[in-house]
Scaffold this motif. Structure first.
Motif, PDB file in Angstrom:
ATOM      1  N   ALA A   1       0.816  -1.212   0.000  1.00 25.20           N
ATOM      2  CA  ALA A   1       0.000   0.000   0.000  1.00 25.20           C
ATOM      3  C   ALA A   1       0.855   1.270   0.000  1.00 25.20           C
ATOM      4  N   TYR A   2       1.759   1.370   0.950  1.00 20.36           N
ATOM      5  CA  TYR A   2       2.546   2.602   1.061  1.00 20.36           C
ATOM      6  C   TYR A   2       3.611   2.683  -0.033  1.00 20.36           C
ATOM      7  N   GLY A   3       4.176   1.529  -0.423  1.00 17.75           N
ATOM      8  CA  GLY A   3       5.120   1.535  -1.532  1.00 17.75           C
ATOM      9  C   GLY A   3       4.465   1.985  -2.815  1.00 17.75           C
TER      10      GLY A   3
ATOM     11  N   ILE B   1     -10.196   1.370   8.236  1.00 15.56           N
ATOM     12  CA  ILE B   1      -9.568   2.680   8.084  1.00 15.56           C
ATOM     13  C   ILE B   1      -8.070   2.469   8.283  1.00 15.56           C
ATOM     14  N   GLY B   2      -7.341   2.363   7.194  1.00 16.06           N
ATOM     15  CA  GLY B   2      -5.914   2.065   7.261  1.00 16.06           C
ATOM     16  C   GLY B   2      -5.650   0.609   6.942  1.00 16.06           C
ATOM     17  N   LYS B   3      -4.837  -0.046   7.769  1.00 19.48           N
ATOM     18  CA  LYS B   3      -4.368  -1.392   7.485  1.00 19.48           C
ATOM     19  C   LYS B   3      -4.742  -2.371   8.594  1.00 19.48           C
TER      20      LYS B   3
ATOM     21  N   GLY C   1      -8.702   3.528   2.804  1.00 23.60           N
ATOM     22  CA  GLY C   1      -8.029   2.238   2.728  1.00 23.60           C
ATOM     23  C   GLY C   1      -6.527   2.374   2.854  1.00 23.60           C
ATOM     24  N   GLY C   2      -5.804   1.293   2.550  1.00 28.42           N
ATOM     25  CA  GLY C   2      -4.356   1.304   2.712  1.00 28.42           C
ATOM     26  C   GLY C   2      -3.660   2.285   1.792  1.00 28.42           C
ATOM     27  N   VAL C   3      -3.869   2.153   0.478  1.00 33.02           N
ATOM     28  CA  VAL C   3      -3.253   3.078  -0.476  1.00 33.02           C
ATOM     29  C   VAL C   3      -3.800   4.481  -0.272  1.00 33.02           C
ATOM     30  N   GLY C   4      -5.094   4.582   0.050  1.00 29.87           N
ATOM     31  CA  GLY C   4      -5.708   5.894   0.243  1.00 29.87           C
ATOM     32  C   GLY C   4      -5.122   6.667   1.397  1.00 29.87           C
ATOM     33  N   THR C   5      -5.016   6.034   2.576  1.00 27.03           N
ATOM     34  CA  THR C   5      -4.459   6.753   3.724  1.00 27.03           C
ATOM     35  C   THR C   5      -2.991   7.094   3.488  1.00 27.03           C
TER      36      THR C   5
END
Length: 338
Positions: A135-137, A327-329, A162-166
């Motif tokens: 997600a963060y990568g 919300i997140g991971k 979501g992961g990529v969104g946050t």
């Protein structure tokens, strides 16, 4: 060892928690990791359902984000040591994506190529590190690596909770953008404000393209005002046409996926009339991970963790991802007691 396995395509109910799965042995050039944390991505849902053109070698242990401690060294491995805390680069050049093409992180042990290991700074926890790879990568390569987000830009992020969104919210704010988070509930919107978004739009209550025009003005074809500068859209589907209507002249669309559908209805008139740029971003590189680890270690950024669950509740966590209740991971600790 305990492992969450998938024997064939289906639904989340197709996953099986096996208590006596054979512990793998490292081959030459590999290490055995004692997995300390792994996290879910929406890609895991696609793996379970099946994706056109991708053949999964069943049975497979899912889990693309893997963090652990080096337990054993395979023959010929140098530069690594037992007890070293590491994060795994998800893509093996020969075998493909971990947790999809070969066994991943939803187990107590995993074997990986030693060249895929990224040492963890002492200041980064295993749970934080497990949230980062996919997600963060992906978000870092898209938001930072493409150079399309500038200080003062108005940036609308779809699927922001979501992961990529946050990750996109956090990274766009670091670049000095004015961030608008598009979310499906008021709870998610308030949480996005807490992590740094400047405002939010609840797309279940307001058509987000109409909201943008009311908030920032109608984009003009002959002038660079109205609308937003950037829309981050990795949902596709029926969000694509409204995205085109949000952008000012010269605006940019950043896309790294299509969770709602990859063949949306298009309206090319917006592309040429408003001189829009559609910028694709695919995957991640080691430099994305090291940059993210440096941010977390320095305290400049903290990945948003929704919950940490034991392995026997992993399917429950993945169902929450599928139902957009996260919300997140969601991070899994394979050694935690239920």
């Amino acid at each position: 060892m305990r492992a969450l396995t998938l024997g064939g395509h289906g639904t989340i109910d197709s996953l099986r928690l096996v208590d006596d799965y054979a512990r793998p042995e490292p081959s030459a050039g590999q290490v055995l990791l004692r997995v300390t944390a792994s996290s879910f991505n929406y890609h895991d849902i696609f793996t379970i359902r099946g994706m056109p053109g991708i053949t999964i070698p069943f049975p497979i242990i899912i889990g693309l984000d893997v963090v652990g401690v080096v337990e054993e060294l395979g023959a010929g491995v140098t530069g690594r040591r037992r007890g070293e805390r590491v994060m795994v680069h998800p893509t093996d050049p020969l075998r493909g994506l971990i947790g999809e093409m070969y066994d991943g992180g939803m187990a107590q042990y995993a074997t990986v190529d030693a060249g895929l290991l990224i040492p963890l700074p002492d200041a980064v926890t295993d749970v934080q590190a497990a949230a980062l790879p996919i997600a963060y990568g992906t978000a870092h390569r898209m938001i930072v690596g493409k150079g399309a987000v500038h200080p003062g830009d108005k940036v609308l992020i779809l699927g922001a909770s979501g992961g990529v969104g946050t990750a996109s919210v956090l990274l766009a704010k670091r670049l000095g953008a004015h961030v608008v988070a598009a979310v499906g509930t008021e709870e998610k919107g308030k949480r996005m404000l807490e992590i740094g978004a400047d405002e939010y739009v609840n797309y279940r209550e307001h058509a987000f393209d109409r909201w943008v025009r009311e908030r920032f003005g109608k984009p003009g074809r002959l002038r660079a005002d109205g609308g937003v500068d950037v829309v981050v859209n990795f949902t596709g589907g029926d969000t694509w046409q409204p995205t085109l209507r949000c952008l000012k002249r010269g605006g940019r669309i950043l896309t790294c996926g299509a969770t709602a559908g990859f063949d949306p209805v298009e309206d090319l008139r917006y592309i040429w009339s408003f001189e829009l740029q559609v910028i694709g971003s695919n995957g991640f590189a080691t430099e994305d991970f090291t940059a993210l680890l440096d941010m977390v270690a320095s305290g400049a950024m903290a990945p948003l963790i929704d919950d940490v669950l034991p392995l026997d509740r992993a399917a429950e966590g993945l169902r929450r991802v599928e139902d957009r209740e996260v919300i997140g991971k969601i991070v899994i600790d394979p050694w935690a007691a239920s």
